[in-house]
Design an enzyme around this catalytic site. Sequence first.
Site, mmCIF file in Angstrom:
data_model
loop_
_atom_site.group_PDB
_atom_site.id
_atom_site.type_symbol
_atom_site.label_atom_id
_atom_site.label_comp_id
_atom_site.label_asym_id
_atom_site.label_seq_id
_atom_site.Cartn_x
_atom_site.Cartn_y
_atom_site.Cartn_z
ATOM 1 N N GLU A 107 -32.996 5.654 29.936
ATOM 2 C CA GLU A 107 -31.841 5.890 30.799
ATOM 3 C C GLU A 107 -31.805 4.867 31.922
ATOM 4 O OE1 GLU A 107 -31.141 9.690 32.534
ATOM 5 O OE2 GLU A 107 -31.586 10.797 30.695
ATOM 6 N N ASP A 109 -29.509 5.105 35.478
ATOM 7 C CA ASP A 109 -28.631 6.090 36.093
ATOM 8 C C ASP A 109 -28.046 5.666 37.435
ATOM 9 O OD1 ASP A 109 -29.502 7.733 34.034
ATOM 10 O OD2 ASP A 109 -30.947 8.801 35.276
ATOM 11 N N GLU A 111 -26.205 8.294 39.889
ATOM 12 C CA GLU A 111 -25.803 9.676 40.097
ATOM 13 C C GLU A 111 -25.240 9.812 41.501
ATOM 14 O OE1 GLU A 111 -28.546 12.578 37.429
ATOM 15 O OE2 GLU A 111 -29.588 11.560 39.070
ATOM 16 N N ASN A 126 -31.831 5.667 39.187
ATOM 17 C CA ASN A 126 -33.083 6.003 38.513
ATOM 18 C C ASN A 126 -33.129 5.296 37.167
ATOM 19 O OD1 ASN A 126 -35.556 7.199 38.101
ATOM 20 N ND2 ASN A 126 -34.813 9.303 38.074
ATOM 21 N N GLY A 136 -40.836 9.713 37.956
ATOM 22 C CA GLY A 136 -39.537 9.515 38.594
ATOM 23 C C GLY A 136 -39.492 8.205 39.356
ATOM 24 N N ARG A 137 -38.445 7.452 39.173
ATOM 25 C CA ARG A 137 -38.260 6.196 39.892
ATOM 26 C C ARG A 137 -36.952 6.251 40.691
ATOM 27 N NH1 ARG A 137 -41.326 4.372 35.268
ATOM 28 N NH2 ARG A 137 -42.957 2.915 35.944
ATOM 29 N N TRP A 202 -30.263 21.914 41.987
ATOM 30 C CA TRP A 202 -31.124 20.879 42.564
ATOM 31 C C TRP A 202 -30.412 19.849 43.434
ATOM 32 C CZ3 TRP A 202 -30.658 15.592 41.561
ATOM 33 C CH2 TRP A 202 -29.672 15.253 40.603
ATOM 34 N N GLY A 206 -32.165 20.395 47.486
ATOM 35 C CA GLY A 206 -33.046 21.087 46.547
ATOM 36 C C GLY A 206 -32.468 22.365 45.986
ATOM 37 N N ARG A 280 -46.158 11.971 45.896
ATOM 38 C CA ARG A 280 -46.002 11.870 44.447
ATOM 39 C C ARG A 280 -46.951 10.840 43.855
ATOM 40 N NH1 ARG A 280 -39.763 11.097 43.095
ATOM 41 N NH2 ARG A 280 -40.536 11.458 40.980
#
Length: 330
Positions: A107, A109, A111, A126, A136-137, A202, A206, A280
């Site tokens: 993918e 992305d 968003e 991402n 996750g990037r 989300w 959140g 993370r």
Amino acid sequence: MVNFLLEIFILCSVFVFVCGSLEKLATLPFDEGYSQLFGDDNLMVLEDGKSVHISLDERTGAGFVSQDLYLHGFFSASIKLPADYTAGVVVAFYMSNGDMFEKNHDEIDFEFLGNIRAKNWRIQTNIYGNGSTNVGREERYGLWFDPTEDFHTYSILWTDSQIIFYVDNVPIREIKKTQAMGGDFPSKPMSLYATIWDGSSWATNGGKYKVNYKYAPYVAKFSDFVLHGCTVDPIELSPKCDTATNSAFVPTGVSLDQRRKMESFRKKYLQYSYCYDRTRYKVPLSECVIGPKEADQLRGFDPVTFGGVLRHHSKRHHQRQSRREDASSK
């Protein structure tokens, strides 16, 4: 010297964005480049054939997908986002091959994350490669304009060694492939998608703020479609472009002027980057280039995590949702 000039000419003639204006790239009518993905009459093609509206209401969202698969290229659309209270609303413009490679999809992305009234939309970018959704990037940004007042252009450059995201022809993020990334770098043919859907669980703080259908329908408007890349046979997965076209996919990097604009954008509008999230990743991932000023900026913006783990979201949830909606409409 002659060969060098010839190579530059090929690059400039095939990919105008390398040496000239992005605005010179040809745009396609919607029906020549895309088909409806889901949403029934929540997708409306305008009379000019060049623009499309997709909407979200209590019944369903909507989306469309490119008719061709692509391996590398430049992809763009002008988008105008819904206004007013948009918490929980997600508009996405992205590349994916999830329908073909369910367990090891790629993918790239864009968003767009809605917000409560008087708060601006945010952008999230991402990438995933080879099903690496556990890594996750994400990066998130504010904008220097209100994306609900007019159309603005959002673009993706994807080559075999780098990915660049643009807003109004200004590069906002550059990802260079590293050897350590391996299959995490998107490398398989992908389609272009655009969707609007309910991300209440989300998308805003959140999941604290949900979609309020009192303000529906939420309408996202798209136009000025650019699909400028190497098409791929969907059965054999082999590229259809010739050697000269492939040579245009060799990355040339970001010019000095573009880099200045990118640094200025990131200094003012970057709100989150996985490269600096120590909750993370104790050690930044291999492609991360750590800038002390950027690190200080983000610590000032969110000193706890730099603070708190952001959730990331895979389109697979949306794809399952859309398939359920399609099945229920039959």
